[in-house]
Design a protein around this motif. Structure first.
Motif, short mmCIF file in Angstrom:
data_model
loop_
_atom_site.label_atom_id
_atom_site.label_comp_id
_atom_site.label_asym_id
_atom_site.label_seq_id
_atom_site.Cartn_x
_atom_site.Cartn_y
_atom_site.Cartn_z
N SER A 31 -2.15 4.21 -0.53
CA SER A 31 -1.63 5.48 -0.32
C SER A 31 -0.53 5.91 -1.15
O SER A 31 0.22 6.93 -0.86
N GLY A 32 -0.08 5.00 -2.13
CA GLY A 32 1.03 5.31 -3.00
C GLY A 32 2.35 4.75 -3.00
O GLY A 32 2.97 4.82 -3.77
N LEU A 33 2.28 3.57 -1.94
CA LEU A 33 3.42 2.76 -2.05
C LEU A 33 3.54 1.81 -3.09
O LEU A 33 2.33 1.18 -3.52
N PRO A 34 4.70 1.29 -3.86
CA PRO A 34 4.55 0.35 -4.85
C PRO A 34 4.44 -0.82 -4.24
O PRO A 34 4.33 -0.93 -2.83
N LYS A 35 3.86 -2.03 -4.93
CA LYS A 35 3.29 -3.27 -4.44
C LYS A 35 4.32 -3.96 -3.52
O LYS A 35 4.13 -4.31 -2.21
N MET A 36 5.69 -4.23 -3.88
CA MET A 36 6.68 -5.02 -3.06
C MET A 36 6.82 -4.15 -1.83
O MET A 36 7.17 -4.78 -0.83
N THR A 37 7.10 -2.83 -1.93
CA THR A 37 7.28 -1.96 -0.90
C THR A 37 6.30 -2.14 0.14
O THR A 37 6.42 -2.31 1.39
N ALA A 38 4.93 -1.99 -0.17
CA ALA A 38 3.66 -2.06 0.71
C ALA A 38 3.77 -3.55 1.17
O ALA A 38 3.61 -3.75 2.58
N LYS A 39 3.95 -4.47 0.59
CA LYS A 39 3.98 -5.70 1.23
C LYS A 39 5.10 -6.22 2.29
O LYS A 39 4.94 -6.69 3.47
N ALA A 40 6.30 -5.53 2.15
CA ALA A 40 7.62 -5.40 2.95
C ALA A 40 7.13 -4.88 4.25
O ALA A 40 7.14 -5.36 5.12
N LEU A 41 6.57 -3.75 4.08
CA LEU A 41 6.21 -2.85 5.13
C LEU A 41 5.05 -3.60 6.01
O LEU A 41 5.11 -3.84 7.42
N ALA A 42 4.11 -4.07 5.54
CA ALA A 42 2.97 -5.08 5.95
C ALA A 42 3.57 -6.19 7.06
O ALA A 42 3.13 -6.34 7.96
#
Length: 243
Positions: A102-113
């Motif tokens: 959906s467009g989130l950077p990799k580390m940002t996506a992992k943190a949110l998950a």
């Protein structure tokens, strides 16, 4: 074998499929794998345009070696509610892949998950860094991005430690912010109608844009309000009130 780890030959077929413009689902069927497996493999190794079979295979081998050599950490510690630690880790990776698409950077996506997958809905900075095997600086940068998007907030706990928190309402708030941004686009488009002159081709184009995005933004607001009212659930409680 299906369900096992991807082999180097599997990764070569993935690379060929991407080069031929095949969808993830088509590649998955040819390998008898879940589509999510192929999606996760591609997104964690450069994306569809930069995926290389040999590099992806070596990167996976390095991750496996690091995982085996790493000291016991939060993602391998005994899990609450009898959860399987490996299954939880795999799920968080798949969830993060959805955010990345959906467009989130990799580390940002992992943190949110990771935050979404915790019962408390919050982690300290050190806990999150441990779960992600990442530096505090990279975690802080990811959280700053999520804060700007209204997806997480920071707070201090009783020990004065900084905690990162996702509220049950966070997606609602994020969706409402998106609706406001969409509505603003409609307002700007209507300004163009006045500037370019009603009845002109350019003004007609902008009027269509304004009508479309206004309808969409109002629909989002209505749907989000209804969904929050009707669908919001809380964890079941035991007779003594403990979750």
């Amino acid at each position: 074998m299906p369900g096992g780890r991807l082999t180097q030959q599997d990764r070569q077929q993935i690379a060929l499929g991407l080069a031929d413009g095949l969808a993830y689902a088509e590649i998955a069927r040819s390998l008898d794998r879940p589509t999510s497996t192929i999606t996760r493999e591609v997104m964690r190794n450069g994306g569809p345009t930069a995926y290389r079979a040999d590099l992806a295979h070596r990167a996976t081998e390095r991750r496996v070696r690091r995982r085996r050599a790493a000291p016991r950490s939060l993602d391998t510690a005994p899990q609450a509610h009898g959860r399987d630690a490996e299954a939880v880790r795999e799920y968080e990776e798949e969830f993060a892949t959805v955010f990345m698409r959906s467009g989130l950077p990799k580390m940002t996506a992992k943190a949110l998950a990771s935050l979404y997958a915790t019962d408390a809905g919050s982690l300290t900075a050190s806990e999150l860094a441990g779960r992600l095997q990442a530096s505090p600086a990279s975690v802080s940068k990811a959280i700053a991005f999520l804060e700007d998007q209204g997806l997480v907030r920071r707070e201090r706990d009783e020990r004065r430690r900084e905690r990162y928190v996702v509220d049950d309402d966070v997606l609602y708030q994020s969706m409402m912010a998106s609706a406001r941004a969409t509505a603003h686009l409609g307002e700007v488009a209507r300004q163009g109608v006045r500037v370019l002159g009603p009845g002109t081709p350019a003004a007609a184009r902008l009027e269509n844009i304004a009508r479309f995005v206004t309808f969409v933004s109002e629909s989002i607001v209505r749907a989000a309000d209804q969904a929050r009212e009707i669908l919001h659930t809380k964890p079941e409680e035991t007779s003594d009130g403990a979750p």
